[in-house]
Each structure stands twice: as C-alpha cells, then as structure tokens.
Design an enzyme around this catalytic site. Structure first.
Site, PDB file in Angstrom:
ATOM      1  N   TRP A  99       0.817  -1.208   0.000  1.00 34.92           N
ATOM      2  CA  TRP A  99       0.000   0.000   0.000  1.00 34.92           C
ATOM      3  C   TRP A  99       0.849   1.256   0.000  1.00 34.92           C
ATOM      4  CZ3 TRP A  99      -4.604  -0.299  -1.809  1.00 34.92           C
ATOM      5  CH2 TRP A  99      -5.280  -1.523  -1.726  1.00 34.92           C
ATOM      6  N   ASP A 113      -1.520   6.488   6.215  1.00 34.09           N
ATOM      7  CA  ASP A 113      -2.644   5.674   5.768  1.00 34.09           C
ATOM      8  C   ASP A 113      -2.913   4.668   6.894  1.00 34.09           C
ATOM      9  OD1 ASP A 113      -4.354   3.792   4.709  1.00 34.09           O
ATOM     10  OD2 ASP A 113      -3.163   3.391   2.898  1.00 34.09           O
ATOM     11  N   LYS A 151     -12.300  -1.921   7.273  1.00 35.62           N
ATOM     12  CA  LYS A 151     -11.569  -2.910   8.074  1.00 35.62           C
ATOM     13  C   LYS A 151     -12.080  -2.910   9.505  1.00 35.62           C
ATOM     14  CE  LYS A 151      -8.485  -2.675   4.593  1.00 35.62           C
ATOM     15  NZ  LYS A 151      -8.283  -3.735   3.590  1.00 35.62           N
TER      16      LYS A 151
END
Lengths: 422, 422
Positions: free
Chosen positions: A161, A233, A257
């Site tokens: 990511w 992030d 999540k």
C-alpha cells in the site's frame, strides 16, 4: 397481506412464508393441528413485514478472517437490521433520507463527535467523510499539499500500500522512497534514524499498518522538515488503538476494516493544510470543498456513514480505544504465540517488534498442507484465511470486531491440525 | 439468549423483546395461557436476532418526496433487512464480505447482468460501478475523453447540474456552453437545431433530467462531430424509462434517486472510449483501470451495489422499463394535471413539453402560503416537499419507488388545501 396465509411458527424461529417448512417440525404441526384440544383454535399467526425467504438471525454466522471488507460487530449489525426499514420512527430508512435533512444531519454529526471522542482529535483538525477509498487519497494528498510537480515528498515503503501511494504521487509531485522493505519481502519497519529524509519534503508518508504483509508501525517518525508533516494511511488499523493525532498532518482510512462497510473514507486533517489545492485538482479531491461543506458538498455515502457511527458508538461503549487495544493485544498474542510455539510447523515472517495486531500472515513449514489447512478450517466455519494472492500462505485478519473466541477457535484448530500432521 | 425470555407474540406482528408489549393483546395472552386446553403446552416463542427496540415493518412510513437520496421500494428494503445479518445462509452480512469472494462476485455480476437486461445495453458497452457521485464524473469525462486542455467539448446547460459539469470541465479541456436556459430560469430544453455545435467537439454533454428545475430531455441531440459522442448525466432519471444506449458514448448516474442508496455511481461507456486517460488522471478516475478490473480495482461500495442489484431485480419483476415508464407517466400526469387545473393557484414554471416525470417543481400563486402548505403536508406524513434552496417553492420528486397512492394523496391534499384558501 393476510397474516394467516403467509405466516407460521417453526421451532423457536420466526419463519418467513416462502421458507420451506420442515414437514417433521413438531411445533409447526403443534400450532396448526394442536393435539391437545378438541376445539380447533384460530391458527396462530405472525405477520412478518418481509415477504422474502429468510430466517432472521437463525443461521450460524461464520468466523470471518477477511482482510476487508471484514467482520462487523454483531450488535451493530443487529441494530442496523432493526432500524433498516424505519429508522427510529422517522418513517424511512437511513438510505432514503435527504442528506440535508435533520435526521441524517443528526447521524453524521454524532458520528463525527463520537470519532473525535474516541481519538481525542484536537479542535484544529477537521474530520471528513469521503468516498473513493485510500486509493483516491493517494492522489488527493500531493494535489492538496504540494504546490507544484517539483515539490519533494518522502515515502517510507513498508508494503504494497505504501508503494501504491508512492506511485500515484509521481503524477503530482516529486516523491522519493526514503526506505523500502521490498528486498526483505516487507517484513520490517526501519529504525527512524535508518533512513535519510529530504529536509525540504512537504510531507513524510507512511502506511501505519500494511494489510497484506502484516507490518505495523508501533511508533511514528518525525518529519525532518520543520514545515513538513507526517501523513499516515491507517486504513487497516484505524481505531484499533489510541493514536496521538497531533503528531500527524493527515490521517486517512478506508472504513471497511475496523469501523464500517466499504464506500466510506475518513480523513482527519490539520486545518492549516486545507485550502491549498492546485487548480487542476478535481473538485471531489479538494479538501477545502469538503471541509467548507461539512462533507455534504455532494451526496455522501449516507448509509455507510451511519454504519460507521454505530461502530464508533459501540467502541465508546466498550470503554474507548485503550480497552479496544487491550483486547486486540490479547487476541494477537495468543495467535502469534501459537505460531511461535509450533516448533516451526507454523511460521510468521514478520519481525516480532513490528508484527501487526490486525493482520497475521503465516505459512506452513510444509507448504503442501496449506490448501488442506484452509479447506478444513472452512469446514469449521473459519473463512477467508487464504493469504493475499501476492504473498500466498495464510492470513488471519483479526480486527476490532473479531471476538477473542474466534481467535481461540483458530488457535485450537491450528494445534489440532499440527498434531495430526506432526 | 433463551428464546422464552426474550420473545413473545403481540397481535400479528413480530415483536422484539425490548419493545413494550400491549398488555391487552389477545394473542399474546392466548399463547402464554391458552384458554382452550387443560394441559399447559410449552410456551410458544419466537427467537429474534435483534436485541434492540423495534417492530419490524410496523411503524407507519412517511410518503417521501425527497429529491435524493430518495424513497426505495418497500419490498427491496424488507428484503435487505431480512438479509442484513446473514446473507442467504452465507453466515455473514453483505457488508462483511470480501469483495473478491464468490458471494460478492455473484452479487455484482447479477447486478450488472440485470442492468444490462433492463436497458438492453449493447455488448460493446462496459458497465462500471464507481464512487464519488456524478460530480466526480464531471472531471473524469474530460480527463478520459480529451487528449489535451485545448480539446473542445460542447455543453447544453438546462439547469444547475449541467452548469456544474461545464465548470468542472474547464479545468481539463476547452468546453463551450452551446445553449443555456439560465436567462429563462431553466424552464426549457432547446430545439436541437436551435444551437450551434462545434464540429470538432470531442463530445456533446447534456443533463438528461435536471433534478432541481424539473426539466427533462424527451429526445436526444446528435453530435455534429461524426467522431464526437453524446454524453448524458442521467442521475435523476436513470432506469425511469427505456433508453437507446447506442445513441450515447457515456451515460452516468448517481444511484441515489431511482436505483439505490447514495455512494454508488454507475457509468455505462462505449468500450472504444476507454483507455485514453491523460497521464495526470487520478487512477480512481481512469475508466480503463475500473474496466480492466471489473469495478474491483480497489474495494467498491459493496453494500450499495447489492442494494442496486435488489432494485434492478425488482424493476425486472415489474415488467421492465416500459412498464416502469407507464407507471411514471401516470403518476406525473395526475400531479401536473392537478397543478394546471388549479386555475393558477398552483403553478409549474416548466414548459409543458419538457416537464420531468421525476421532479415536479411548483409554486403557489400566494407565495405566503407555501410554508403552511409544506407544514400541513408534513402533518399528513408527506415530507421533503420544500423546493431546492436555490429556486424556492415546492418540489415533489416522484421517482420509480414513489407509489401511485403517494401521488394521489398529495393531489387530494393540494385540492383540499386550495379549497380552504380559495
């Protein structure tokens, strides 16, 4: 609809008409042909609003180890189910509400207020509820924080990511990878004096928890540029533990999540960083537009924001993020211990000091058994344990909503599986 | 939880425990103390998953004239409610499913297939399920369809949304307003030979239905440039009637009016237009990325897509868009007739030939009565009738999910209100 024609009772579950009744069901017969009376009573009936095939809350739930979208708290789902058709007597579903009406405004305002309480967000930070996932933020950040394509920005890449964030930034600024864990298969976080920052970088970007590789920052680096900011992030560990928001310029997270369904992206941004978007910035990627309009510039993902609000409320009811972190530490410990105490039968490649509390990747010493492991776990209703296609092996995502009992069941299964294959 | 302690039967409704039972309920007593037998049977019980206060489908629903998010079909809401906690025996909510798992793939694939059937979408068109609303498309279109900032594009501006699309395009291409209804307060659609197109325009953009002004295209102009395409924002009349998709290069729509909740944007695009995004295009605005990944490049708004799928299924069950259009025409006719036959007491400013079947704006000859009209309508559970803040007056949005009875009730109220104030 006539209640008597479309309703009946089976066992102790509310049955919806089109559900095929078990012909041997005692209580069904019991109610239609009561054996204990000569005078035939009126048939007992239940009107259910739904005319669809279902048994509300009766089927067993799986233990869902998915990396996201992921398990949500059962009480939150049940609350949402109970309110879906008619939210708190408003006469409509949250999905039907005008985003500018008083009902939805009360929902989004409470969601923001509860989130501010959970993370103790300082008043000089704005909270935005956006769309497009973290992937959209990969472009929004340089477009809003860098004045030109030549502005430098630093990226610490501890997994896939962080790498994606860096690559998207190349379109809009002059980003550098100041450290990458790729050569070590993304199993580490660097020591903060182990990489060289650009003293002019507009920001230092990290991915606080790498969902695929299971690497999590336990502390945070400080930007070398006194005018620069730290950006994280936090998609896969958002609200899993307390965070000192004041250390960051921007924290962003996809909701799917730990705090809600997919389709909601939460951005926490220091207010002085807002209002500097380049002219080429799409209006939907301009933080100023969303900040000035309290996330209501256009129609927001209302139902998703409502679900996040239910989760925030639940996290506060659990005692806040200190308590949530204690639970997450306990869940992660018994799983990592099971791996480390397996004598090498199970292995986790991640350096112990930076193992994620959220995503636990592991492999089997005998890789040929992995398919069997996943298949047998699924038979016991433990699903989504397959590792990401890019790394293979297994991965157990144990976010806030994963109960301790779910992890305990997995650990028991692992030991039993090992015993059978020792 | 023990069924006997948390469940009971009241009247003919399924009650959730914490709901206060009516003490006089016959059938409740009937079940706990059956009068017709001497041998006391086991108490009949219903287990309900929810532990929250609700009576499923019992509270009265309002008649929701909101412009969007808007009313959804009751049977769709009830289906979603019945499946929310455990989707079709999968053991999880749709909100908890991995977007790459077989369960969600079956949901998104059926949604696309049903939409293709509804609109008879040709095979050389892609269907994308995206985020960010039509407002994001305002930037995506020029970024994907114009090779440089100097490329011309034509915009017909029949209301606020067409104007917003034009303004956003100014960042990425060289757009021209070839016709604007602003001077006539957006009450008209031009005759197609009434404006001059740029023969080199990459595309001709229209807003097929202006939500705020109630102006709807009944036919569609043809781009003068043989290599140009027609693009339509159909957010507020999407799937309200059949459309010849082959006349368009791109059709896009936010879902929250006719086909689902907010947070889902549907793009129908001719495949040869895909793959030409400029380098500066954010990855999330690049049609090629989403097309190549079947709308799963990143996590899509899964629950919203599922809701759209339920609506598509319902529209097909109703007989498809021809039948849906017939219903919408009938609803609109009785409302416009009531306005036109009020002798000027109610007024609709829109030119009759282009009045929207979806959004019906109207004013009162005596403007001072508008507040009272809206307040009294609300007392009769007819809500969201206030006109958009930019135009005032009233607006009744009567999308697919608005039942005929809802419009009939509004018309009856209008006549009664007029009689009282004549």
């Amino acid at each position: 609809m006539a209640a008597s024609t479309n309703s009946f009772l089976v066992g102790n579950q509310t049955q919806i008409p089109s559900f095929k009744p078990k012909p041997t069901s005692q209580s069904f017969l019991h109610l239609t042909k009561p054996p204990f009376t000569s005078t035939r009573p009126k048939p007992v009936s239940i009107r259910c609003a739904s005319t669809t095939t279902t048994t509300i809350g009766s089927d067993p739930r799986v233990i869902n180890f998915a990396a996201g979208p992921a398990a949500l708290p059962e009480n939150v789902l049940l609350k949402a189910q109970s309110e879906l058709y008619n939210w708190r007597g408003s006469g409509m579903s949250v999905m039907e509400m005008s985003h500018r009406g008083k009902e939805f405004l009360s929902i989004i305002q409470k969601a923001e207020s509860d989130l501010r309480n959970l993370l103790a967000i300082p008043s000089d930070y704005s909270v935005l509820f956006l769309q497009g996932g973290a992937t959209t933020q990969f472009a929004s950040l340089p477009l809003n924080l860098c004045a030109s394509s030549s502005d430098p920005a630093d990226y610490v890449v501890t997994g896939s990511w962080g790498d994606k964030a860096f690559k998207e930034a190349q379109k809009y600024c002059n980003p550098s990878v100041v450290w990458s864990g790729k050569s070590e298969k993304y199993t580490k976080v660097p020591s903060f004096d182990g990489f060289e920052q650009n003293p002019h970088a507009k920001y230092l970007h990290i991915c606080a928890n790498e969902t695929i590789h299971g690497v999590e920052f336990k502390d945070y680096p400080v930007p070398k540029n006194p005018n620069g900011v730290l950006i994280a992030d936090m998609s896969s560990n958002f609200c899993s533990k307390p965070v000192d928001v004041s250390k960051f310029g921007v924290i962003y997270a996809g909701a799917q999540k730990n705090v809600g369904p997919s389709g909601v992206t939460i951005v926490i941004i220091r207010k002085d960083l807002i209002g500097k978007a380049r002219e080429v910035t799409p209006v939907m990627l301009d933080y100023k537009i969303h900040d000035e309009n309290s996330s209501l510039y256009n129609t927001p993902p209302c139902f998703g924001i409502y679900m996040c609000g239910l989760v925030f409320d639940d996290l506060l009811a659990q005692g806040g993020l200190e308590e949530v972190e204690r639970k997450n530490q306990r869940k992660a410990k018994i799983l990592y211990d099971a791996i480390d105490e397996s004598g090498g039968f199970f292995r986790c490649p991640v350096e112990k000091s930076v193992r994620s509390l959220m995503n636990v990747p592991f492999t089997l010493e005998r890789a040929e058994l992995e398919g069997e492991f996943i298949k047998e776990a699924a038979k016991e209703k433990m699903v989504q344990l397959k590792g990401h296609r890019s790394v293979g092996g297994m991965r157990a995502s144990i976010y806030n909503a994963m109960p301790l009992a779910g992890v305990e069941k997995l650990v028991a299964f692992m030991k039993e599986f090992q015993a059978r294959h020792a």
